[in-house]
Enzyme design. Structure first.
Site, PDB file in Angstrom:
ATOM      1  N   GLN A   1     -38.609  38.161 -24.922  1.00  0.00           N
ATOM      2  CA  GLN A   1     -37.347  38.071 -24.172  1.00  0.00           C
ATOM      3  C   GLN A   1     -36.134  38.432 -25.022  1.00  0.00           C
ATOM      4  O   GLN A   1     -35.039  38.596 -24.496  1.00  0.00           O
ATOM      5  CB  GLN A   1     -37.169  36.652 -23.621  1.00  0.00           C
ATOM      6  CG  GLN A   1     -38.177  36.273 -22.553  1.00  0.00           C
ATOM      7  CD  GLN A   1     -38.024  37.083 -21.287  1.00  0.00           C
ATOM      8  OE1 GLN A   1     -36.957  37.598 -20.976  1.00  0.00           O
ATOM      9  NE2 GLN A   1     -39.105  37.212 -20.540  1.00  0.00           N
TER      10      GLN A   1
ATOM     11  N   LYS B   1     -40.220  45.013 -21.180  1.00  0.00           N
ATOM     12  CA  LYS B   1     -39.002  44.204 -21.037  1.00  0.00           C
ATOM     13  C   LYS B   1     -37.798  44.975 -21.593  1.00  0.00           C
ATOM     14  O   LYS B   1     -36.669  44.531 -21.491  1.00  0.00           O
ATOM     15  CB  LYS B   1     -39.132  42.893 -21.805  1.00  0.00           C
ATOM     16  CG  LYS B   1     -40.419  42.143 -21.572  1.00  0.00           C
ATOM     17  CD  LYS B   1     -40.272  41.015 -20.596  1.00  0.00           C
ATOM     18  CE  LYS B   1     -41.491  40.114 -20.659  1.00  0.00           C
ATOM     19  NZ  LYS B   1     -41.781  39.490 -19.369  1.00  0.00           N
TER      20      LYS B   1
ATOM     21  N   HIS C   1     -43.770  30.102 -23.733  1.00  0.00           N
ATOM     22  CA  HIS C   1     -44.520  30.767 -22.660  1.00  0.00           C
ATOM     23  C   HIS C   1     -46.012  30.502 -22.923  1.00  0.00           C
ATOM     24  O   HIS C   1     -46.406  30.308 -24.069  1.00  0.00           O
ATOM     25  CB  HIS C   1     -44.205  32.259 -22.780  1.00  0.00           C
ATOM     26  CG  HIS C   1     -44.771  33.140 -21.714  1.00  0.00           C
ATOM     27  ND1 HIS C   1     -46.100  33.513 -21.676  1.00  0.00           N
ATOM     28  CD2 HIS C   1     -44.190  33.755 -20.661  1.00  0.00           C
ATOM     29  CE1 HIS C   1     -46.300  34.323 -20.646  1.00  0.00           C
ATOM     30  NE2 HIS C   1     -45.157  34.482 -20.009  1.00  0.00           N
TER      31      HIS C   1
END
Lengths: 151, 417
Positions: free
Chosen positions: B214, B237, B134
């Protein structure tokens, strides 16, 4: 909001068969446009006669709205001088952003873009080519090729 | 045959409908249709338990922390430091000194870049990342490399979106001072062999930083077992609030690192001649922190633990397999990222239709997905696509929602003929 207002037949048609697609060799004006949000990129190349657009082509990758908008724009500006283009730009901008605007009759096919204003996230897709056109024409007197970004 | 008299420990079947009732937002409508939220990899929704915990803190316990002698300040400090210990238990860190509260994953990585890398590295040193990162695990290293003259190296991926481990290992050398890698790719869902990556880094004398944004909602992450030097993640998240995250760092490393930002809370004493720093973890927490966020994060960890991370992961894996099979049946769909081990993320393209158009048509059907470059432009360049559409699943996602996605994609094909 209605999908069929956004994806009108004329827009889908210009997306599938973009007009004036490609590059002009040795253009008088040229600019790259970029919409970082969706990754859309387009390059406009223009042949000028004085301040009149004699020929214009675009190349790039983009969504249906940005491709169709660029395709229709190239058709609309061919043969027009700077003043007429500025006027058209203003009318398209109003069409894309003003919820109450009634499409001006001289917009022709471009009036199909009126559905875009119901989809705020997509206004930039439709306006990218116009901002790129502005940059190209402004740069036509200057030396360096222009790059615009809609972010 | 003698019957086994010991009752088998049968896990409760995963009741996704019961889970959904905890998330108020899931009952709302979008454009007159039932919301189908398939964008949890961008940000997950919050359960009532988290909303209530934040609400209780705001209503009854808020004051500034670490400052006042009054009751509220002490309550707020207890809530904030209690949240820190909750995080420590969740990630199995050795001590709360290793748990730094940040604004999120990105800030944690920037902290390591500007405090550790900037003070330790110089020309000739290398930082190794992967091609799956990312932007948050690329740009902070570019910035610091620019500042100190170090070099950024990138380990390549293959056409499935997997790290080519041999090539990664070949890039490790005595010059490598840090390996910074994602645990799970946000754009493709690839689960990286993070333990092998960390061990390989250590074998070559390099430190290992993990971007865990993630991974944290999908797998049990144990700092002591993983042996990472730094691990950064975000609360939002993990069904928690935005604006709060955690940087785990090995205590000895953090102890030796200079502060990053200066201000209140991070100092022991200040004079115009010289200031001295507070102990860990506060040395890295300048300014009034996000207390309600920390409380919300702790509540989110309680929530996830009550459901069971393993049960959530199994539920999501079932959805991933089901959705992958269903999507493959749609003509023109290409799944981008086909790693053997994936988290609950499917990135895809549809022939002849730009992902942005897919996103708009799906939205009109009430289906929320992410379209674009997913803050991973180099990944898009590698697969030679300007963007992808990405559906991601969470503890509250149902098979019915996957069916809604498939129906909406067929609608896209209809519109585009």
């Amino acid at each position: 909001m209605e999908l069929k207002d956004l994806y009108r037949d004329v827009i889908l048609d210009h997306n599938k068969r973009p007009r004036n697609f490609g590059l002009i060799e040795h253009p008088d004006a040229r600019a790259d446009g970029h919409n970082p949000l969706c990754g859309d990129r387009l390059t406009l190349s223009i042949k000028l006669n004085g301040d009149r657009v004699e020929d214009v082509r675009f190349e790039g990758k983009g969504c249906a709205i940005s491709t169709a908008s660029a395709s229709m724009m190239t058709e609309a500006i061919k043969g027009k001088d700077r003043a007429a283009i500025d006027e058209l730009f203003h009318k398209v901008h109003t069409l894309l952003t003003d919820q109450a605007a009634v499409p001006s009759p001289d917009l022709g096919k471009l009036a199909a873009l009126s559905g875009v204003r119901e989809f705020p996230a997509r206004v930039k897709c439709a306006s990218l080519c116009w901002h790129t056109l502005n940059a190209a024409l402004e740069q036509s007197d200057a030396a360096a090729p222009a790059t615009v970004s809609t972010e | 045959m003698a019957a086994n008299l010991m009752p088998a420990r049968v896990a409760q079947p995963y009741d996704v409908e019961r889970v959904r009732r905890d998330f108020p937002i899931l009952s709302r409508e979008v454009h007159g249709r039932k919301l189908v939220y398939l964008d949890s990899a961008a940000s997950s929704q919050r359960p009532q338990q988290v909303i209530d915990a934040v609400d209780r803190y705001e209503k009854y316990s808020h004051a500034n922390v670490h400052r006042g002698v009054h009751a509220l300040s002490q309550e707020a400090t207890e809530a904030f430091e209690g949240a820190r210990d909750r995080v420590r238990r969740f990630i199995n860190a050795r001590s709360t000194k290793e748990v730094i509260f940040t604004r999120g994953t990105t800030e944690g990585i920037n902290l390591v870049a500007q405090s550790w890398a900037r003070s330790r590295l110089g020309p000739g040193d290398e930082i190794l990342i992967t091609a799956l990162e990312h932007h948050a695990n690329i740009v902070p290293w570019q910035l610091v490399c620019e500042q100190i003259g170090a070099t950024l190296k990138v380990a390549p991926i293959d056409k499935h979106g997997e790290l080519i481990f041999d090539r990664f290992e070949a890039l490790l050398s005595p010059r490598t001072k840090l390996v910074a890698a994602a645990h799970v790719s946000n754009a493709l869902g690839t689960i990286l062999p993070i333990k092998r990556i960390i061990d390989a880094a250590h074998k070559h004398g390099a430190l290992a930083l993990v971007d865990g944004a993630q991974a944290i909602p999908h797998a049990r992450v144990d700092m002591q077992a993983l042996d990472a030097d730094f691990y950064s993640f975000s609360a939002h998240k993990l069904y928690g609030p935005t604006g709060i995250g955690v940087l785990y760092g090995r205590e000895a490393l953090l102890e030796a690192m200079p502060p990053w930002q200066g201000g209140g809370d991070m100092i022991r004493s200040v004079t115009f001649a010289k200031s001295t720093w507070n102990d860990l973890p506060w040395k890295f927490e300048a300014g009034t922190p996000n207390m309600s966020g920390a409380v919300g994060l702790a509540a989110a960890m309680d929530y996830v633990d009550a459901l069971g991370l393993e049960a959530i992961a199994a539920h999501e894996h079932g959805l991933l397999e089901y959705a992958t099979a269903e999507l493959k049946r749609i003509p023109g769909i290409e799944i981008i990222g086909t790693a053997a081990h994936k988290a609950a993320v499917i990135s895809f393209t549809l022939q002849g239709v730009h992902p942005h158009d897919i996103g708009t048509i799906l939205d009109a059907e009430g289906v929320a997905i992410r379209t674009g470059h997913h803050c991973a432009m180099p990944v898009m360049d590698f697969f030679e696509v300007p963007a992808t559409a990405r559906a991601s699943f969470a503890c509250y996602t149902t098979r019915g929602e996957v069916d809604a996605l498939v129906a909406a994609l067929n609608k896209v094909r209809e519109v585009f003929g």
